[in-house]
Design a protein around this motif. Structure first.
Motif, PDB file in Angstrom:
ATOM      1  N   VAL A   1       0.777  -0.917  -0.276  1.00 20.33           N
ATOM      2  CA  VAL A   1      -0.193   0.344  -0.592  1.00 20.33           C
ATOM      3  C   VAL A   1       0.771   1.223   0.187  1.00 20.33           C
ATOM      4  O   VAL A   1       0.233   1.820  -0.812  1.00 20.33           O
ATOM      5  N   THR A   2       1.991   1.374   0.799  1.00 16.26           N
ATOM      6  CA  THR A   2       3.468   2.464   0.644  1.00 16.26           C
ATOM      7  C   THR A   2       3.396   2.924  -0.372  1.00 16.26           C
ATOM      8  O   THR A   2       4.444   3.949  -0.675  1.00 16.26           O
ATOM      9  N   GLY A   3       3.622   1.034  -1.380  1.00 17.40           N
ATOM     10  CA  GLY A   3       4.236   1.534  -2.870  1.00 17.40           C
ATOM     11  C   GLY A   3       3.362   2.220  -3.620  1.00 17.40           C
ATOM     12  O   GLY A   3       4.298   1.071  -5.069  1.00 17.40           O
ATOM     13  N   LEU A   4       2.451   1.997  -3.181  1.00 16.67           N
ATOM     14  CA  LEU A   4       1.476   2.196  -4.533  1.00 16.67           C
ATOM     15  C   LEU A   4       1.818   3.334  -5.123  1.00 16.67           C
ATOM     16  O   LEU A   4       1.933   4.998  -5.440  1.00 16.67           O
ATOM     17  N   ASP A   5       1.482   3.242  -6.832  1.00 16.14           N
ATOM     18  CA  ASP A   5       2.056   4.436  -7.271  1.00 16.14           C
ATOM     19  C   ASP A   5       0.608   4.847  -7.792  1.00 16.14           C
ATOM     20  O   ASP A   5      -0.069   3.801  -9.182  1.00 16.14           O
ATOM     21  N   TRP A   6      -0.589   5.531  -7.536  1.00 13.95           N
ATOM     22  CA  TRP A   6      -2.146   5.755  -8.005  1.00 13.95           C
ATOM     23  C   TRP A   6      -1.201   6.782  -8.840  1.00 13.95           C
ATOM     24  O   TRP A   6      -2.516   6.624  -9.624  1.00 13.95           O
ATOM     25  N   ALA A   7      -0.730   7.928  -9.267  1.00  9.79           N
ATOM     26  CA  ALA A   7      -0.660   8.383 -10.773  1.00  9.79           C
ATOM     27  C   ALA A   7      -0.634   7.336 -11.917  1.00  9.79           C
ATOM     28  O   ALA A   7      -1.813   7.506 -12.490  1.00  9.79           O
ATOM     29  N   ARG A   8      -0.181   6.275 -11.964  1.00  6.77           N
ATOM     30  CA  ARG A   8       0.095   5.984 -13.098  1.00  6.77           C
ATOM     31  C   ARG A   8      -1.261   4.590 -13.572  1.00  6.77           C
ATOM     32  O   ARG A   8      -1.834   4.538 -13.890  1.00  6.77           O
ATOM     33  N   THR A   9      -1.282   4.002 -11.794  1.00  8.70           N
ATOM     34  CA  THR A   9      -2.467   3.130 -11.972  1.00  8.70           C
ATOM     35  C   THR A   9      -4.072   3.480 -12.259  1.00  8.70           C
ATOM     36  O   THR A   9      -4.189   3.997 -12.944  1.00  8.70           O
ATOM     37  N   ILE A  10      -4.101   4.603 -11.624  1.00 11.72           N
ATOM     38  CA  ILE A  10      -5.424   6.179 -12.322  1.00 11.72           C
ATOM     39  C   ILE A  10      -5.111   5.768 -13.457  1.00 11.72           C
ATOM     40  O   ILE A  10      -6.282   5.878 -14.693  1.00 11.72           O
ATOM     41  N   ARG A  11      -4.428   6.803 -14.691  1.00 11.10           N
ATOM     42  CA  ARG A  11      -4.154   6.943 -16.439  1.00 11.10           C
ATOM     43  C   ARG A  11      -3.824   5.563 -16.630  1.00 11.10           C
ATOM     44  O   ARG A  11      -4.482   5.946 -17.464  1.00 11.10           O
ATOM     45  N   LYS A  12      -3.659   4.092 -16.742  1.00 10.08           N
ATOM     46  CA  LYS A  12      -3.264   3.164 -16.600  1.00 10.08           C
ATOM     47  C   LYS A  12      -4.810   2.861 -17.098  1.00 10.08           C
ATOM     48  O   LYS A  12      -5.059   1.750 -17.572  1.00 10.08           O
ATOM     49  N   ASN A  13      -5.461   2.814 -15.759  1.00 18.13           N
ATOM     50  CA  ASN A  13      -7.080   2.072 -16.048  1.00 18.13           C
ATOM     51  C   ASN A  13      -8.098   3.060 -16.549  1.00 18.13           C
ATOM     52  O   ASN A  13      -9.008   2.560 -15.942  1.00 18.13           O
ATOM     53  N   LEU A  14      -7.676   4.583 -16.654  1.00 22.80           N
ATOM     54  CA  LEU A  14      -8.780   5.181 -17.000  1.00 22.80           C
ATOM     55  C   LEU A  14      -9.970   4.969 -18.138  1.00 22.80           C
ATOM     56  O   LEU A  14     -11.238   4.741 -17.560  1.00 22.80           O
ATOM     57  N   LYS A  15      -9.758   3.615 -18.697  1.00 23.45           N
ATOM     58  CA  LYS A  15     -10.581   3.027 -19.866  1.00 23.45           C
ATOM     59  C   LYS A  15     -11.567   2.240 -18.962  1.00 23.45           C
ATOM     60  O   LYS A  15     -12.478   1.390 -19.628  1.00 23.45           O
ATOM     61  N   HIS A  16     -11.574   1.852 -17.645  1.00 28.66           N
ATOM     62  CA  HIS A  16     -12.575   1.068 -16.836  1.00 28.66           C
ATOM     63  C   HIS A  16     -12.942   1.574 -15.942  1.00 28.66           C
ATOM     64  O   HIS A  16     -13.600   1.138 -15.523  1.00 28.66           O
ATOM     65  N   TYR A  17     -13.491   2.567 -16.141  1.00 25.47           N
ATOM     66  CA  TYR A  17     -14.087   3.616 -15.523  1.00 25.47           C
ATOM     67  C   TYR A  17     -15.301   3.462 -15.945  1.00 25.47           C
ATOM     68  O   TYR A  17     -15.866   2.666 -16.687  1.00 25.47           O
ATOM     69  N   ASP A  18     -16.354   3.072 -14.615  1.00 27.27           N
ATOM     70  CA  ASP A  18     -18.228   2.243 -14.452  1.00 27.27           C
ATOM     71  C   ASP A  18     -18.746   3.877 -14.328  1.00 27.27           C
ATOM     72  O   ASP A  18     -18.499   4.614 -13.415  1.00 27.27           O
ATOM     73  N   THR A  19     -18.968   3.862 -15.710  1.00 26.73           N
ATOM     74  CA  THR A  19     -19.495   4.866 -15.908  1.00 26.73           C
ATOM     75  C   THR A  19     -21.438   4.910 -14.881  1.00 26.73           C
ATOM     76  O   THR A  19     -21.627   5.997 -14.289  1.00 26.73           O
ATOM     77  N   GLU A  20     -21.601   3.998 -14.797  1.00 28.79           N
ATOM     78  CA  GLU A  20     -23.588   3.992 -14.307  1.00 28.79           C
ATOM     79  C   GLU A  20     -22.498   4.323 -12.515  1.00 28.79           C
ATOM     80  O   GLU A  20     -23.550   4.612 -11.636  1.00 28.79           O
ATOM     81  N   ARG A  21     -21.778   3.489 -11.674  1.00 29.11           N
ATOM     82  CA  ARG A  21     -21.981   3.767 -10.154  1.00 29.11           C
ATOM     83  C   ARG A  21     -20.337   4.821 -10.387  1.00 29.11           C
ATOM     84  O   ARG A  21     -20.390   4.396  -8.652  1.00 29.11           O
TER      85      ARG A  21
END
Length: 413
Positions: free
Chosen positions: A191-211
């Protein structure tokens, strides 16, 4: 004729001293004019006269070494030797002049007039403005400083060391960590080593618009495990008297390197003998400076032979020679060692000066030969050193780095 600017006339009066009074009065056209120096100006003039004039009860050696005698109206030299007078003079100098000018005047008091009393009396030394020039003087006189003054001298040196560290440590640390910490990504969860910026950027296509949720398909982590002693840095420092400021800066920078776990740091000083200061450098840079003896001969080749065994991994070693390259030992062998070091993959750099004062005299023939072999020889200000270190650790072209950070063309071979 237009009347001269009173402010300019006043400045010339302060520069030339009382001997120029009559001629400057004549330049104003009326010798009986009101005084052009205010009460504060007169105190400033008195402080200058104490060291540069022979008109204020000065020493009898007003024509001593370091003076340009015979100039009409030019300030000469003279300063009484009593402690009260010196103490008042020190106070006046610090009151009326900016810090850089104070340093020059103090240096003149010591070197032109031989006022080592400034350094040998604790009460007087405590009033001296600490600067790198005064530290160099203390280092050169370290064997003569009486016991009662040593602690005051150390306090003065520590103040200068702390100021230089404050000025340079953050940028040098940033440069080294920026070059070495590549932050490779790891699949191991933390958890302390999680790269939030890269994780979000690489997974934007998986955004669930309904939820209205981002559901990551893959989570990225930093690998924070940093290898200890990734690089070896060797500082090989010429103790020649002309290199005084460079010796001080290089030694303190060595102590900054030594504080960094990613670097295996060696600090070596030499004249005709070699002294390994690595341990003092890591523990107390002030004691390290007092372990340096300015002056003496020069045997660069001997120091290179001493440093060679510390090179473990060729392509992970940076060798910085701080020297004017005036070799008193085996010059041919010295050049050969540096050439072989460079050709083997060691990042090899020669700093002809590491100071704010530009490049002093150096052996141009040796510098040109080394440059022909690909070893840059140039002067570098301490503020530019972080850029040089970062570029070298990133395997940038050393000659291009020299062009970027070098102090003027006179410092490049």
């Amino acid at each position: 004729m237009t009347q001269p600017d009173p402010e300019q006339v006043k400045r010339w009066r302060l520069i030339l001293g009382a001997a120029a009074e009559e001629k400057l009065q004549a330049s104003r056209g009326t010798a009986g004019d009101a005084p052009w120096l205010s009460s504060e100006d007169l105190l400033m003039d008195e402080a200058l006269a104490a060291i540069y004039d022979g008109t204020s009860g000065g020493d009898s050696d007003a024509g001593g070494p370091g003076q340009s005698g015979g100039a009409s109206g030019a300030r000469l030299a003279g300063l009484g030797s009593s402690s009260p007078k010196l103490a008042k003079w020190l106070g006046d100098v610090r009151t009326f002049f900016p810090p850089d000018i104070v340093s020059v005047i103090q240096s003149d008091a010591v070197h032109r007039k031989g006022l080592t009393q400034l350094l040998f009396e604790p009460e007087l030394l405590s009033q001296v403005k600490p600067d790198i020039g005064m530290v160099a003087t203390l280092m050169s006189l370290r064997g003569q400083i009486p016991e009662r003054t040593k602690e005051t001298a150390r306090s003065l040196v520590r103040e200068v060391v702390d100021e230089i560290v404050k000025r340079l440590a953050q940028e040098i640390t940033r440069a080294v960590t920026g070059a070495l910490n590549r932050r490779q990504h790891s699949p191991l969860p933390s958890v302390t080593g999680l790269d939030w910026a890269r994780t979000i950027r690489k997974n934007l296509k998986h955004y669930d618009t309904e939820r209205k949720l981002l559901i990551p398909e893959k989570v990225y982590f930093f690998d924070r495990a940093r290898k200890s002693k990734e690089w070896t840095v060797i500082l090989d420092i010429d103790q020649s008297g002309s290199m005084a400021n460079s010796v001080i800066y290089a030694s303190i920078i060595g102590s900054i390197f030594a504080s960094m776990p990613s670097l295996d740091t060696r600090v070596v000083a030499f004249d005709t003998e070699v002294v390994d200061l690595s341990e003092q450098c890591a523990n107390d840079p002030v004691e390290m400076l007092f372990g340096i003896q300015l002056g003496g001969g020069t045997d660069i080749n001997k120091s290179l032979a001493y440093c060679e065994p510390f090179i473990a991994e060729l392509k992970k070693t940076m060798f910085i020679l701080v020297s004017d390259l005036y070799e008193g030992g085996n010059r041919t062998e010295m050049i050969r060692r540096l050439r072989e070091m460079h050709e083997s993959g060691v990042k090899t750099i020669c700093l002809l000066a590491l100071s704010d004062e530009g490049v002093p005299s150096y052996d141009e023939d040796v510098a040109k030969k080394l440059a022909q072999y690909g070893i840059p020889c140039f002067g570098c200000s301490p503020d530019k050193l972080p850029e040089l270190i970062e570029g070298a650790l990133k395997s940038m072209d050393l000659q291009q780095l020299a062009e970027r950070v070098g102090q003027g063309k006179q410092g490049r071979a």
